[in-house]
Every structure is written in C-alpha cells, then in structure tokens.
Write a protein that holds these residues in place. Structure first.
Motif, PDB file in Angstrom:
ATOM      1  N   VAL A  20      15.489  26.997  60.508  1.00 55.89           N
ATOM      2  CA  VAL A  20      16.031  28.289  60.920  1.00 55.89           C
ATOM      3  C   VAL A  20      16.979  28.069  62.095  1.00 55.89           C
ATOM      4  O   VAL A  20      16.596  27.481  63.103  1.00 55.89           O
ATOM      5  N   ILE A  21      18.213  28.534  61.945  1.00 56.05           N
ATOM      6  CA  ILE A  21      19.178  28.483  63.045  1.00 56.05           C
ATOM      7  C   ILE A  21      19.130  29.829  63.756  1.00 56.05           C
ATOM      8  O   ILE A  21      19.362  30.866  63.134  1.00 56.05           O
ATOM      9  N   VAL A  22      18.809  29.803  65.037  1.00 58.89           N
ATOM     10  CA  VAL A  22      18.726  31.023  65.838  1.00 58.89           C
ATOM     11  C   VAL A  22      19.996  31.110  66.670  1.00 58.89           C
ATOM     12  O   VAL A  22      20.124  30.443  67.696  1.00 58.89           O
ATOM     13  N   ALA A  23      20.958  31.911  66.208  1.00 55.15           N
ATOM     14  CA  ALA A  23      22.225  32.096  66.922  1.00 55.15           C
ATOM     15  C   ALA A  23      22.133  33.394  67.709  1.00 55.15           C
ATOM     16  O   ALA A  23      22.253  34.488  67.157  1.00 55.15           O
ATOM     17  N   VAL A  64      17.684  29.514  56.742  1.00 53.79           N
ATOM     18  CA  VAL A  64      17.791  30.845  57.336  1.00 53.79           C
ATOM     19  C   VAL A  64      18.684  30.792  58.575  1.00 53.79           C
ATOM     20  O   VAL A  64      18.615  29.839  59.354  1.00 53.79           O
ATOM     21  N   LEU A  65      19.484  31.827  58.740  1.00 56.56           N
ATOM     22  CA  LEU A  65      20.292  32.012  59.951  1.00 56.56           C
ATOM     23  C   LEU A  65      19.931  33.354  60.558  1.00 56.56           C
ATOM     24  O   LEU A  65      20.089  34.395  59.918  1.00 56.56           O
ATOM     25  N   LEU A  66      19.375  33.334  61.773  1.00 57.82           N
ATOM     26  CA  LEU A  66      19.162  34.559  62.537  1.00 57.82           C
ATOM     27  C   LEU A  66      20.401  34.726  63.399  1.00 57.82           C
ATOM     28  O   LEU A  66      20.669  33.900  64.273  1.00 57.82           O
ATOM     29  N   TYR A  80      31.291  30.816  58.293  1.00 58.25           N
ATOM     30  CA  TYR A  80      31.127  29.365  58.328  1.00 58.25           C
ATOM     31  C   TYR A  80      29.781  28.962  57.728  1.00 58.25           C
ATOM     32  O   TYR A  80      29.697  28.012  56.954  1.00 58.25           O
ATOM     33  N   ALA A  81      28.727  29.685  58.083  1.00 62.45           N
ATOM     34  CA  ALA A  81      27.392  29.368  57.562  1.00 62.45           C
ATOM     35  C   ALA A  81      27.345  29.527  56.046  1.00 62.45           C
ATOM     36  O   ALA A  81      26.794  28.676  55.346  1.00 62.45           O
ATOM     37  N   GLY A  87      24.016  29.822  49.905  1.00 61.24           N
ATOM     38  CA  GLY A  87      22.674  30.337  49.633  1.00 61.24           C
ATOM     39  C   GLY A  87      21.816  30.534  50.866  1.00 61.24           C
ATOM     40  O   GLY A  87      20.648  30.913  50.747  1.00 61.24           O
ATOM     41  N   ILE A  88      22.362  30.300  52.066  1.00 61.46           N
ATOM     42  CA  ILE A  88      21.573  30.507  53.281  1.00 61.46           C
ATOM     43  C   ILE A  88      21.206  31.984  53.392  1.00 61.46           C
ATOM     44  O   ILE A  88      22.004  32.869  53.072  1.00 61.46           O
ATOM     45  N   PHE A  89      19.987  32.254  53.799  1.00 60.83           N
ATOM     46  CA  PHE A  89      19.501  33.623  53.987  1.00 60.83           C
ATOM     47  C   PHE A  89      19.854  34.034  55.407  1.00 60.83           C
ATOM     48  O   PHE A  89      19.493  33.348  56.364  1.00 60.83           O
TER      49      PHE A  89
END
Length: 107
Positions: A20-23, A64-66, A80-81, A87-89
C-alpha cells in the motif's frame, strides 16, 4: 513445466502481503496510516507530494494507493500510478470528508 509442478511451485512460494502506497501531505497522518497498515500485516510505503512518483516507481507491485486529494499534484500522481501499475486500487481521501462527518467533528 507441467501444470502440477507449476501449482506446487506457487504453493511453496509464500505471497507477499499487499503493498500500500500512502500518499499524504500531512506527515503525522501519513505515518499513522502506514503504521496501522503495517500492524495489519501490509507492506506500507509512505510518500509526500514530492516523493509520491518515486514511491510508485519503486513499488510497482503495490496493489493499493491511498491518495490525499488535497495535494496540489494528486491528478499527476493518480495518472502516473494507473499508468505504472495497471489495475492498482485507488482510495482518495480529503480533509473536508472528515470535517463533515457530523457528531465526530465535536470531539
């Protein structure tokens, strides 16, 4: 390689926890979210507005990208993501969403 051997190989290799990437622009919120995710067994990667593209590029297995929608460059990060990790959520977050909850804003 036969289908049986491939299945056996996949069963023997444990899968990694969801990345999970937390941006998030606020450091404390970013750290807290990442810590909660890690406690739940996920691999969490913290990113500010300035480091989000690097985090995406470095963690292309993330699922996942938050994404903090209050960041000025959130659309760039989102595009970009989605390009780099098809398919990233994506879960979008806004500060205003938390203020309009109702009784909780009195705490």
């Amino acid at each position: 390689m036969s289908d049986g051997a491939l299945l056996k190989q996949n069963l023997l290799q444990p899968s990694l926890p969801t990345g999970v990437i937390v941006a998030e622009s606020y450091t404390r919120a970013r750290e807290a979210l990442a810590d909660l995710l890690r406690c739940d067994g996920h691999r969490a990667f913290e990113a500010s507005a300035e480091t989000a593209l690097f985090a995406i590029n470095s963690n292309t297995d993330a699922g996942v990208l938050l994404l903090d929608l209050d960041m000025a460059n959130w659309k760039t990060i989102l595009n970009y993501a989605q390009t780099r990790i098809p398919g990233i959520f994506v879960i979008g977050m806004r500060e205003s969403d938390f203020r309009s909850v109702g009784p909780l804003n009195r705490l």
